[in-house]
Design a protein around this motif. Structure first.
Motif, PDB file in Angstrom:
ATOM      1  N   GLY A  93     -25.388   6.520   1.442  1.00  0.00           N
ATOM      2  CA  GLY A  93     -26.720   6.497   0.638  1.00  0.00           C
ATOM      3  C   GLY A  93     -26.579   5.144  -0.014  1.00  0.00           C
ATOM      4  O   GLY A  93     -27.625   4.445  -0.073  1.00  0.00           O
ATOM      5  N   GLU A  94     -25.563   4.847  -0.657  1.00  0.00           N
ATOM      6  CA  GLU A  94     -25.591   3.447  -1.182  1.00  0.00           C
ATOM      7  C   GLU A  94     -25.359   2.197  -0.269  1.00  0.00           C
ATOM      8  O   GLU A  94     -26.297   1.460  -0.515  1.00  0.00           O
ATOM      9  CB  GLU A  94     -23.907   3.281  -1.852  1.00  0.00           C
ATOM     10  CG  GLU A  94     -23.708   2.010  -2.756  1.00  0.00           C
ATOM     11  CD  GLU A  94     -24.548   2.230  -3.927  1.00  0.00           C
ATOM     12  OE1 GLU A  94     -24.596   1.124  -4.696  1.00  0.00           O
ATOM     13  OE2 GLU A  94     -25.136   3.386  -4.256  1.00  0.00           O
ATOM     14  N   ILE A  95     -25.129   2.346   1.061  1.00  0.00           N
ATOM     15  CA  ILE A  95     -25.564   1.223   2.077  1.00  0.00           C
ATOM     16  C   ILE A  95     -26.729   1.340   2.456  1.00  0.00           C
ATOM     17  O   ILE A  95     -27.560   0.238   2.695  1.00  0.00           O
ATOM     18  CB  ILE A  95     -24.476   1.551   3.223  1.00  0.00           C
ATOM     19  CG1 ILE A  95     -23.226   1.404   3.053  1.00  0.00           C
ATOM     20  CG2 ILE A  95     -24.760   0.576   4.376  1.00  0.00           C
ATOM     21  CD1 ILE A  95     -22.093   1.957   3.768  1.00  0.00           C
ATOM     22  N   ALA A  96     -27.519   2.589   2.586  1.00  0.00           N
ATOM     23  CA  ALA A  96     -28.942   2.646   2.851  1.00  0.00           C
ATOM     24  C   ALA A  96     -29.685   1.725   1.966  1.00  0.00           C
ATOM     25  O   ALA A  96     -30.655   1.239   2.174  1.00  0.00           O
ATOM     26  CB  ALA A  96     -29.140   3.983   2.987  1.00  0.00           C
ATOM     27  N   VAL A  97     -29.274   1.794   0.590  1.00  0.00           N
ATOM     28  CA  VAL A  97     -30.266   1.407  -0.621  1.00  0.00           C
ATOM     29  C   VAL A  97     -29.638  -0.436  -0.436  1.00  0.00           C
ATOM     30  O   VAL A  97     -30.775  -0.993  -0.502  1.00  0.00           O
ATOM     31  CB  VAL A  97     -29.610   1.885  -1.799  1.00  0.00           C
ATOM     32  CG1 VAL A  97     -30.376   1.146  -2.974  1.00  0.00           C
ATOM     33  CG2 VAL A  97     -30.003   3.257  -1.956  1.00  0.00           C
ATOM     34  N   ARG A  98     -28.467  -0.677  -0.255  1.00  0.00           N
ATOM     35  CA  ARG A  98     -28.340  -2.119  -0.779  1.00  0.00           C
ATOM     36  C   ARG A  98     -27.959  -2.766   0.548  1.00  0.00           C
ATOM     37  O   ARG A  98     -28.182  -4.093   0.481  1.00  0.00           O
ATOM     38  CB  ARG A  98     -26.797  -2.073  -1.270  1.00  0.00           C
ATOM     39  CG  ARG A  98     -26.675  -1.499  -2.547  1.00  0.00           C
ATOM     40  CD  ARG A  98     -25.342  -1.686  -3.345  1.00  0.00           C
ATOM     41  NE  ARG A  98     -25.482  -0.960  -4.513  1.00  0.00           N
ATOM     42  CZ  ARG A  98     -25.946  -1.522  -5.781  1.00  0.00           C
ATOM     43  NH1 ARG A  98     -26.313  -2.840  -5.826  1.00  0.00           N
ATOM     44  NH2 ARG A  98     -25.859  -0.987  -6.742  1.00  0.00           N
ATOM     45  N   ALA A  99     -27.845  -2.257   1.824  1.00  0.00           N
ATOM     46  CA  ALA A  99     -27.761  -3.050   3.104  1.00  0.00           C
ATOM     47  C   ALA A  99     -28.332  -2.291   4.269  1.00  0.00           C
ATOM     48  O   ALA A  99     -27.600  -2.040   4.934  1.00  0.00           O
ATOM     49  CB  ALA A  99     -26.334  -3.414   3.307  1.00  0.00           C
ATOM     50  N   PRO A 100     -29.639  -1.663   4.216  1.00  0.00           N
ATOM     51  CA  PRO A 100     -30.151  -0.882   5.269  1.00  0.00           C
ATOM     52  C   PRO A 100     -30.134  -1.607   6.555  1.00  0.00           C
ATOM     53  O   PRO A 100     -30.077  -0.952   7.522  1.00  0.00           O
ATOM     54  CB  PRO A 100     -31.580  -0.660   4.966  1.00  0.00           C
ATOM     55  CG  PRO A 100     -32.004  -1.953   3.839  1.00  0.00           C
ATOM     56  CD  PRO A 100     -30.676  -2.172   3.265  1.00  0.00           C
ATOM     57  N   HIS A 101     -30.141  -2.973   6.661  1.00  0.00           N
ATOM     58  CA  HIS A 101     -29.992  -3.785   7.925  1.00  0.00           C
ATOM     59  C   HIS A 101     -28.937  -3.416   8.823  1.00  0.00           C
ATOM     60  O   HIS A 101     -28.621  -3.307   9.890  1.00  0.00           O
ATOM     61  CB  HIS A 101     -30.375  -5.261   7.723  1.00  0.00           C
ATOM     62  CG  HIS A 101     -29.120  -5.746   6.860  1.00  0.00           C
ATOM     63  ND1 HIS A 101     -29.128  -5.707   5.488  1.00  0.00           N
ATOM     64  CD2 HIS A 101     -28.054  -6.459   7.378  1.00  0.00           C
ATOM     65  CE1 HIS A 101     -27.842  -6.360   5.155  1.00  0.00           C
ATOM     66  NE2 HIS A 101     -27.316  -6.704   6.103  1.00  0.00           N
ATOM     67  N   VAL A 102     -27.845  -3.146   7.971  1.00  0.00           N
ATOM     68  CA  VAL A 102     -26.618  -2.843   8.655  1.00  0.00           C
ATOM     69  C   VAL A 102     -26.636  -1.293   9.210  1.00  0.00           C
ATOM     70  O   VAL A 102     -26.071  -1.516  10.339  1.00  0.00           O
ATOM     71  CB  VAL A 102     -25.340  -2.636   7.496  1.00  0.00           C
ATOM     72  CG1 VAL A 102     -23.952  -2.132   8.185  1.00  0.00           C
ATOM     73  CG2 VAL A 102     -25.136  -4.147   6.854  1.00  0.00           C
ATOM     74  N   LEU A 103     -27.215  -0.537   8.671  1.00  0.00           N
ATOM     75  CA  LEU A 103     -27.278   0.916   9.312  1.00  0.00           C
ATOM     76  C   LEU A 103     -28.244   0.656  10.569  1.00  0.00           C
ATOM     77  O   LEU A 103     -27.938   1.315  11.649  1.00  0.00           O
ATOM     78  CB  LEU A 103     -27.964   1.864   8.343  1.00  0.00           C
ATOM     79  CG  LEU A 103     -27.085   2.160   7.138  1.00  0.00           C
ATOM     80  CD1 LEU A 103     -27.802   3.421   6.171  1.00  0.00           C
ATOM     81  CD2 LEU A 103     -25.780   2.717   7.521  1.00  0.00           C
ATOM     82  N   ARG A 104     -29.393   0.031  10.373  1.00  0.00           N
ATOM     83  CA  ARG A 104     -30.258  -0.109  11.488  1.00  0.00           C
ATOM     84  C   ARG A 104     -29.418  -0.938  12.643  1.00  0.00           C
ATOM     85  O   ARG A 104     -29.618  -0.558  13.865  1.00  0.00           O
ATOM     86  CB  ARG A 104     -31.564  -1.289  11.134  1.00  0.00           C
ATOM     87  CG  ARG A 104     -32.596  -1.194  12.042  1.00  0.00           C
ATOM     88  CD  ARG A 104     -33.688  -1.969  11.550  1.00  0.00           C
ATOM     89  NE  ARG A 104     -34.906  -1.754  12.753  1.00  0.00           N
ATOM     90  CZ  ARG A 104     -35.576  -0.817  12.893  1.00  0.00           C
ATOM     91  NH1 ARG A 104     -35.582  -0.018  12.266  1.00  0.00           N
ATOM     92  NH2 ARG A 104     -36.361  -0.943  13.793  1.00  0.00           N
ATOM     93  N   GLU A 105     -28.810  -1.988  12.403  1.00  0.00           N
ATOM     94  CA  GLU A 105     -27.955  -2.643  13.511  1.00  0.00           C
ATOM     95  C   GLU A 105     -27.000  -1.600  14.282  1.00  0.00           C
ATOM     96  O   GLU A 105     -26.933  -1.527  15.651  1.00  0.00           O
ATOM     97  CB  GLU A 105     -27.126  -3.692  12.995  1.00  0.00           C
ATOM     98  CG  GLU A 105     -26.206  -4.383  13.773  1.00  0.00           C
ATOM     99  CD  GLU A 105     -25.299  -5.384  13.193  1.00  0.00           C
ATOM    100  OE1 GLU A 105     -24.076  -5.502  13.648  1.00  0.00           O
ATOM    101  OE2 GLU A 105     -25.630  -5.881  12.167  1.00  0.00           O
ATOM    102  N   GLN A 106     -26.492  -0.702  13.560  1.00  0.00           N
ATOM    103  CA  GLN A 106     -25.460   0.130  14.175  1.00  0.00           C
ATOM    104  C   GLN A 106     -26.376   1.459  14.872  1.00  0.00           C
ATOM    105  O   GLN A 106     -25.954   1.732  15.959  1.00  0.00           O
ATOM    106  CB  GLN A 106     -24.610   0.775  12.978  1.00  0.00           C
ATOM    107  CG  GLN A 106     -23.436  -0.096  12.363  1.00  0.00           C
ATOM    108  CD  GLN A 106     -22.942   0.397  11.079  1.00  0.00           C
ATOM    109  OE1 GLN A 106     -23.354   1.375  10.393  1.00  0.00           O
ATOM    110  NE2 GLN A 106     -21.965  -0.339  10.622  1.00  0.00           N
ATOM    111  N   ALA A 107     -27.269   1.645  14.082  1.00  0.00           N
ATOM    112  CA  ALA A 107     -28.200   2.746  14.971  1.00  0.00           C
ATOM    113  C   ALA A 107     -28.585   2.281  16.208  1.00  0.00           C
ATOM    114  O   ALA A 107     -28.683   3.254  17.295  1.00  0.00           O
ATOM    115  CB  ALA A 107     -29.305   3.267  14.011  1.00  0.00           C
ATOM    116  N   LEU A 108     -29.220   1.166  16.235  1.00  0.00           N
ATOM    117  CA  LEU A 108     -29.994   0.684  17.531  1.00  0.00           C
ATOM    118  C   LEU A 108     -28.996   0.289  18.562  1.00  0.00           C
ATOM    119  O   LEU A 108     -29.069   0.513  19.792  1.00  0.00           O
ATOM    120  CB  LEU A 108     -30.651  -0.469  17.120  1.00  0.00           C
ATOM    121  CG  LEU A 108     -31.934  -0.326  16.212  1.00  0.00           C
ATOM    122  CD1 LEU A 108     -32.707  -1.825  16.131  1.00  0.00           C
ATOM    123  CD2 LEU A 108     -32.723   0.613  16.732  1.00  0.00           C
ATOM    124  N   ALA A 109     -27.760  -0.058  18.160  1.00  0.00           N
ATOM    125  CA  ALA A 109     -26.482  -0.107  19.143  1.00  0.00           C
ATOM    126  C   ALA A 109     -26.232   1.304  19.771  1.00  0.00           C
ATOM    127  O   ALA A 109     -26.095   1.380  20.827  1.00  0.00           O
ATOM    128  CB  ALA A 109     -25.515  -0.894  18.485  1.00  0.00           C
TER     129      ALA A 109
END
Length: 332
Positions: free
Chosen positions: A271-287
């Motif tokens: 949750g903290e990453i989704a707020v502060r660095a959502p681009h990181v989650l998107r990069e991992q999800a698309l990979a």
């Protein structure tokens, strides 16, 4: 629309079927008609009392798969009916996933069509939270090919997915612990080079443990398990902590001991990453979407239940008896 939620914290029985209005997407948000919703222990925490007490119904659910049903101002690149998965975390202003419709920010909505094919909606329900957590834990733990990894809660949704991802990324050995002896004989145990009963700390949690210890331990159990995991690390080893389902008191760690032993403890919170660095989650999800589309990465679905049985899914998670990923289906 049908949804499942609660108005007061409590046990699994607090979850009940609700009639709710279809959420209206705000600017930058996408409306998803939900086909499947993943079930996660974070939703159990929320039901137990982590949710804000407003007196209004709370609809939990961190991850969904389904089809685009609309969007708010500023959204582009999507068409009605596109298959997607979405992170529906309240911290980013999304609506809960235990419902027929949910909204989420476009950055956390992941298209499921790729040049290699399309990810099926059922396993895609585990993509936004479970699969990205698997990637995130390994990245946060500075995992490198050729290392030995120990995964606690090894046969759960996150544990089993992380084992698969660690193999893809070149782990030398992947080992795990489980909470009950019955799980040692499950077919899913074949994911691991060795599987231990967690209470058997003499078997795994010692400095001269399997091959001299571990490079990385992934700990969603907390309490005494965290302390034992530290003792099982090699020099320069890391423990990543990311849960506390048993509600253990906080583990007291010595900075002096960490310094002298060259070991590290790192936290991971989606949750903290989704707020502060959502681009990181998107990069991992698309990979992960690419790997799932061509079947190099699979998700072990441990059970598919109707939306109305969300309480039973929570009961199974809390009992420790579940294996694999539990998913709620919106189909009648």
């Amino acid at each position: 629309m049908r949804a499942v939620g609660f108005t007061s914290p409590g046990g699994p029985e607090a979850l009940r079927v609700l009639e709710m209005p279809v959420p209206v997407p705000a600017p930058g948000q996408v409306l998803v008609e939900v086909a499947y919703a993943g079930v996660n222990f974070a939703e159990v925490y929320r039901r137990r009392g982590w949710a804000r007490a407003t007196g209004e119904p709370v609809v939990p659910g961190l991850e969904v798969s389904g089809r685009v049903a609309g969007w708010g101002e500023g959204v582009d690149g999507l068409s009605l009916g596109d298959p997607v998965a979405a992170l529906t975390h309240e911290q980013v202003g999304a609506s809960g996933g235990y419902a027929q419709f949910a909204v989420a920010p476009q950055e956390l909505v992941y298209p499921l069509r790729t040049p290699a094919g399309e990810v099926d909606l059922l396993p895609a329900a585990a993509l936004p939270c479970t699969v990205t957590t698997a990637y995130g834990l390994l990245r946060t733990g500075r995992f490198a090919a050729g290392e030995d990894v120990l995964i606690h809660a090894a046969l759960g949704g996150v544990g089993s997915t992380t084992a698969r991802v660690a193999r893809l990324l070149g782990a030398r050995r992947v080992l795990g612990t489980v909470g009950t002896a019955a799980k040692l004989d499950r077919a899913e145990a074949a994911l691991y080079d060795a599987l231990y009963l967690r209470e058997d700390t003499a078997g795994w949690a010692r400095p001269d443990g399997p091959d001299g210890g571990f490079d990385l331990v992934l700990d969603s159990v907390a309490g005494p398990t965290t302390q034992a995991s530290l003792g099982a690390l090699r020099a320069l080893g890391r423990v990543v902590v990311y849960g506390n389902p048993g509600g253990h008191p906080d583990t007291r760690l010595s900075a002096q001991e960490l310094w002298l032993s060259s070991r590290a403890v790192i936290g991971y919170n989606l949750g903290e990453i989704a707020v502060r660095a959502p681009h990181v989650l998107r990069e991992q999800a698309l990979a992960a979407v690419d790997l799932m589309a061509d079947r190099r990465l699979t998700v072990g679905i441990g059970g598919i239940m109707p939306l109305e049985s969300a309480w039973e899914a929570h009961r199974l998670l809390e009992s420790g008896a579940s294996v694999g990923k539990l998913v709620l289906s919106m189909a009648n």
